[in-house]
Design an enzyme around this catalytic site. Structure first.
Site, short mmCIF file in Angstrom:
data_model
loop_
_atom_site.label_atom_id
_atom_site.label_comp_id
_atom_site.label_asym_id
_atom_site.label_seq_id
_atom_site.Cartn_x
_atom_site.Cartn_y
_atom_site.Cartn_z
N LYS A 1 72.25 51.79 20.79
CA LYS A 1 73.24 51.01 20.03
C LYS A 1 74.55 51.79 19.96
CE LYS A 1 73.54 48.48 15.59
NZ LYS A 1 72.85 48.23 14.31
N SER B 1 72.40 43.46 13.12
CA SER B 1 73.51 43.86 13.96
C SER B 1 73.12 44.50 15.29
CB SER B 1 74.38 44.86 13.18
OG SER B 1 73.66 46.04 12.92
N SER C 1 68.87 45.10 10.37
CA SER C 1 69.57 45.06 11.65
C SER C 1 68.75 45.42 12.88
CB SER C 1 70.79 45.99 11.59
OG SER C 1 71.84 45.37 10.90
#
Lengths: 483, 484, 94
Positions: free
Chosen positions: B69, B144, B168
């Site tokens: 990420k 996210s 997330s």
């Protein structure tokens, strides 16, 4: 403004002192905690506040903070936590300072100060641990400011007094006493020039008898104790003048201008601060056990003022002499070790506070590493007392002892410095001096004894200090007055 | 079968035996990304060149690529949190988890898309544009960590790491039909994870199946002296916990998670999963977590307050973006701060900074931030009490399946409420995992969430693995999806 | 409950200078969110201890040991502008 108006106001001062600790590494990262390096050479991702980095508390910094708080007679919080103080400034790389808000290391302490000749307690409101910010250097020509983060993360202790101080002089006395106390603890250089000790002052005035505080000014940019005193005098006067004239005061931060000797409003467009303190989630809470507190308490050195009183009482010293000794705990220790060998203390003190300090100063040595042992030092004093060497020669010997580390005896033997007390040998020198200084001799014969010292001095010079000055004096008097 | 379609545990055998080379695997994935990522947009940056591997690394994982990420720092690789304000920022250090992956010989495939600073539940708030759900390109992948989840689902990554502050990892895993695990707070080092909310953030794996999640967690977990909030506990061998059956385990089902607003298809799938668990010998216990309805409100106070402070460092002074206004307004420095932040932050980021600043500001602190922290205590107490009674708790991961791109962008509150089932784990610190438990009529994956008490990831993984193997949804979710 | 004025003050605290349209939109959004958050007022929290840390960890330290810093070049490699090893910013007038 009349002096009568002046006297009807009382000055109220509170001081905030910031003290940098001399730990090896910074408070939240392993960068060296050092002063005077090229910009941004003692930085890492943590103290640069780079995204993703986290703080870890330096244990020694916390121990030092507890030590300071105990020396300030503070109550130590058994639960300590850190909080974020949020504000924007280019020298603050995270946009917040890790500080302490509602659970500081210590609170409700005091510092005892000697103001004039009476002891007084200045209460300490709180003492907390935080991180220092970086440094800005302004380059007006190029309209930029340069940011150096070397100082960022230096462990910093903030010591805040209650508004107990009533004059600029008292503020000066407090700072002097506090600095000495802190120097005893060995946790900081306490050097205002290097910024390891810094001071901001809050000052207000109020009519005598009023208990509420007046509108205060916070004064910054105070770079010496003398500046603190001057700025406070200036600012208190400014307040009095305004109040006497019925003009309003605004609460504001003002900068001391050292050259103009005035304070000036920062005139900042900033709105009132709202630091939005909240518990630092990146650090866990800390507990301080009673056992740990006791251990640190036991390690505390004797307080300077206690030492001051004890030295006077135990060794029958004058306040002046004790006052010099306590300026440096090592010096006081040296004195006490000497006092075990020789008495009275006053005699030792005369040698320490005179020749020894002078010589250390000339040779740029500190009391921390006096290269002469108390035994050797007292042995030298004894030799002078016994008349084996003159006082003057004694001072020379001390100089060599400090330079070489040799004993007084070895230097005396090597340089042939034994004092000449033999009348026959000295008479020849005395005669020569009288012949060469007939005017002075005449004065003595006319009863002006002030000239005697001069002739003794000349004889000492001639004998390279080896003559016993007392015998020389007797000989001169005998020749001129009774001869 | 293409190499990129395999699970990590299938690949480790081949890497270990020398049947395939690390380079071959790497390039197979790179090709897949090039061919496939256009419409998905899971990656915001990927490394074409095969990176070097530490010589000391053991053979097992040598060369196995990981998608990371964009909020986890990789030394020398642009790491931006998908924010304009961090454009160009190349960290001079590796996050602790990246160091751990490297020491196993693994390589970073690239940075995956996310909501700016992890602020979002749909990966639409990215300065690089949204990621699309590989199961239906008109839908969001969740967020996210939507890029990481979509990359794994689209076979553009063998496995990935994400971060979870309020769901997330788990919510995008559920939306994308993959496995997402949020470890216990303190289980995995946060050093190098660009902070959203420091007291809630955790890094965790997003994988194709539970076995891979257990394996990757084992590599990521462990005490880190650089992170004061990292737990100093030994890391168990998670893989060895998977094989044990679940007979006699007490599994709690909290009634507060089966209420209005839970999509009927999701409810049906989760209830079916619970029945299966019962059939496998677990005892199902109805429990109550009475403060559930306060989770979202509490979370948005605490998370935004911490975020407002964590994002204060983006001021244009040191790195990333700097902007100055065309006309001076205040002082030169304040103008620079403000213009940089005005232009560098996206809409949702500003919203959260504002909310967080508000709840910390003088006059509002007690009613907002402090109250939030107190309710957090009550929520945590709910879980402490529940775990005195049960070994694990199961519930849906999300009240709905993946929603349409743009569906909630104009209603921040509706977006916040899509985290309603995942936030508890961050507020109370417990571990939770999401894994597939079926599909909607439209063919969208549904996620089952399993959580256990703090530092008992073994229990959670054991139940998840046993369920996964019995239910067999992985046969569907792991199917090659070539046409995207 | 929340005015545009408050929002402006908060924006300024957070170092943002938002155009009027953004302020209006934010006022509207925050109002909705704060109304939702107001549900916490239903709970009596007077006797509840706040949770800042969910783990019962305490006393986590590092020893006072120096570890190598970045070099000056590494420290300022990401700088937007720099001069002689220092980051530079528009002049800060005190």
């Amino acid at each position: 403004m009349t002096s009568a108006t002046q006297q009807s106001y009382e000055t109220v001062i509170g001081l905030e002192v910031h003290l940098q600790f001399n730990t090896e590494s910074k408070i939240f990262c392993g960068c060296a905690n050092q002063f005077g390096h090229p910009p941004n050479t003692n930085t890492c991702p943590v103290c640069l506040g780079l995204p993703g980095t986290l703080p870890v508390l330096n244990k020694t910094a916390l121990d030092y903070a507890i030590k300071v708080a105990l020396a300030l007679h503070c109550q130590i919080n058994s639960h300590i936590k850190f909080d974020r103080k949020n504000y924007y400034y280019p020298d603050l790389p995270k946009g917040y300072q890790i500080s302490q808000y509602d659970y500081p290391i210590g609170h409700n302490g005091y510092v005892e100060i000697l103001s004039g000749d009476h002891l007084q307690k200045i209460r300490v409101h709180r003492a907390h641990l935080e991180e220092d910010a970086g440094k800005l250097i302004h380059d007006a020509k190029n309209k930029v400011s340069l940011v150096d983060y070397n100082r960022t993360g230096t462990p910093l202790m903030e010591i805040v007094t209650e508004p107990d101080i009533r004059s600029a002089q008292e503020a000066y006395d407090y700072l002097t006493a506090l600095k000495l106390l802190l120097q005893y603890l060995n946790v900081s250089d306490c050097d205002m020039e290097k910024g390891s000790l810094r001071c901001d002052a809050n000052v207000s005035v109020r009519p005598l008898g009023e208990t509420r505080l007046g509108t205060k000014s916070e004064i910054k940019n105070l770079n010496s104790f003398r500046a603190v005193k001057a700025a406070l005098d200036y600012e208190a006067n400014r307040h009095r003048t305004l109040l006497s004239a019925g003009q309003p005061l605004v609460q504001e931060t003002r900068l001391w201008d050292e050259h103009e000797e005035v304070t000036q409003s920062m005139r900042s467009k900033e709105q009132a601060h709202d630091y939005r303190y909240f518990p630092e989630p990146d650090l866990v809470p800390f507990t301080v056990s009673d056992k740990n507190i006791e251990l640190i308490r036991e390690s505390l050195p004797e307080e300077p003022l206690k030492k001051f009183e004890r030295l006077q009482a135990a060794y029958d010293l004058a306040a002046y002499d004790a006052g010099i000794l306590i300026q440096n705990p090592e010096l006081a220790d040296f004195f006490e070790a000497c006092a075990k060998q020789l008495s009275p203390g006053k005699k030792i003190c005369n040698w320490i506070n005179g020749p020894l300090l002078q010589e250390l100063n000339t040779q740029k040595k500190t009391a921390a590493g006096i290269p002469v042992s108390p035994e050797q030092f007292t042995d030298l004093i004894r030799k002078v007392e016994e008349g084996a060497v003159s006082h003057l020669v004694g001072k020379d010997i001390l100089k060599k002892m400090i330079q070489t580390g040799q004993t007084a005896q070895a230097i005396i033997e090597h340089d042939g410095l034994t004092q000449v007390s033999d009348n026959a040998a000295l008479e020849a020198y005395v005669n020569q001096v009288i012949t060469e200084n007939s005017t002075a001799a005449q004065e003595i014969q006319n009863g002006k004894m002030q000239a005697l010292g001069f002739l003794i001095g000349q004889t000492m010079k001639l004998t390279q200090g080896k003559a016993n000055p007392k015998i020389v004096g007797d000989l001169i008097k005998r020749r001129l007055l009774h001869g | 079968m293409n190499l990129y379609e395999l699970t990590a545990h299938a690949l480790t055998d081949k890497l270990h035996s020398g049947q395939i080379s690390a380079e071959t695997l790497y390039h197979s994935l790179n090709q897949r990304i090039k061919d496939n990522d256009g419409p998905v947009h899971a990656y915001v940056l990927f490394q074409e060149e095969f990176p070097g591997i530490q010589d000391s690394a053991p053979k097992k994982f040598r060369g196995l690529p990981v998608a990371v990420k964009d909020n986890i720092c990789v030394k020398g690789m642009e790491t931006t949190c998908c924010s304009r304000i961090l454009k160009g920022f190349k960290p001079p250090y590796d996050a602790t988890v990246i160091g751990k992956l490297r020491s196993q010989g693994m390589v970073v495939q690239g940075h995956t898309n996310m909501d700016e600073f992890a602020f979002g539940s749909s990966t639409e708030n990215s300065c690089y544009g949204p990621t699309h759900n590989p199961w239906d390109l008109t839908r969001v992948p969740g967020g996210s960590s939507g890029g990481s989840a979509a990359a794994v689902a689209a076979h553009e990554a063998i496995w990935a790491i994400g971060s979870d502050t309020g769901g997330s990892i788990r919510q995008p895993a559920a939306f994308c039909g993959v496995v997402g695990l949020k470890p216990t707070y303190g289980r995995v080092s946060r050093y190098g994870l660009i902070a959203f909310a420091s007291s809630l953030d955790q890094i965790g794996p997003i994988t194709k199946d539970v076995q891979d999640a257990a394996c990757l967690l084992g590599i990521l977990a462990g005490h880190d002296p650089m992170d004061s909030t990292s737990g100093d506990l030994p890391v168990p061998d998670y893989a060895s916990a998977l094989g044990k059956d679940i007979k006699g385990l007490k599994i709690g089902v909290p009634k507060e998670y089966f209420i209005d607003g839970l999509a009927p298809e999701v409810r049906a799938a989760v209830e079916e999963a619970i029945n299966l668990l019962k059939g496998m010998g677990a005892t199902i216990v109805d429990i109550s977590l009475p403060h559930t309805e306060y989770c979202v409100a509490t979370y948005y106070i605490i998370a935004t307050a911490e975020a407002s402070s964590n994002l204060a460092r983006y001021d244009g002074v040191r790195y990333g973006l700097r902007r100055t206004p065309p006309q001076p307004r205040k002082s030169a420095i304040v103008d620079m701060f403000e213009e940089t932040r005005d232009q560098g932050f996206g809409e949702e980021t500003k919203r959260r900074i504002m909310l967080g600043t508000f709840s910390l500001s003088s006059g509002y602190y007690d009613a907002f931030y402090l109250r939030g922290q107190k309710v957090r205590t009550l929520i945590k107490n709910d879980f402490d009490r529940a775990f005195e009674e049960v070994d694990a708790i199961v519930m849906p991961t999300s009240p709905t399946t993946a929603f349409k791109i743009g569906e909630k962008t104009n209603d921040p509150l509706a977006m916040y409420l899509s985290d309603i089932y995942t936030i508890f784990a961050n507020l109370s610190g417990v571990p939770a995992i999401s894994l597939p438990c079926g599909f909607s009529k439209e063919g969208l994956p549904i996620g089952l969430q399993v959580c256990a008490k703090a530092f008992d990831e073994e229990m959670m993984l054991r139940i998840a693995y046993q369920y996964e193997q019995k239910a067999g949804w992985y046969k569907e979710t792991l199917k090659p999806r070539t046409k995207l | 409950m929340i005015t545009k004025n408050t929002i402006q003050t908060i924006a300024s605290l957070a170092r943002m200078n938002l155009p009027d349209a953004e302020l209006t939109a934010l006022t509207h959004d925050l109002e909705a969110i704060l109304n939702y958050i107001a549900k916490l007022e239903k709970l009596d929290t007077s006797a509840v201890t706040p949770t800042s840390h969910v783990l019962p960890l305490q006393n986590v330290f590092r020893e006072d040991r120096v570890v190598p810093s970045l070099t000056q070049a590494e420290a300022v490699q990401m700088a937007i502008t720099q001069k002689d090893g220092a980051f530079t910013v528009p002049q800060v007038i005190e």
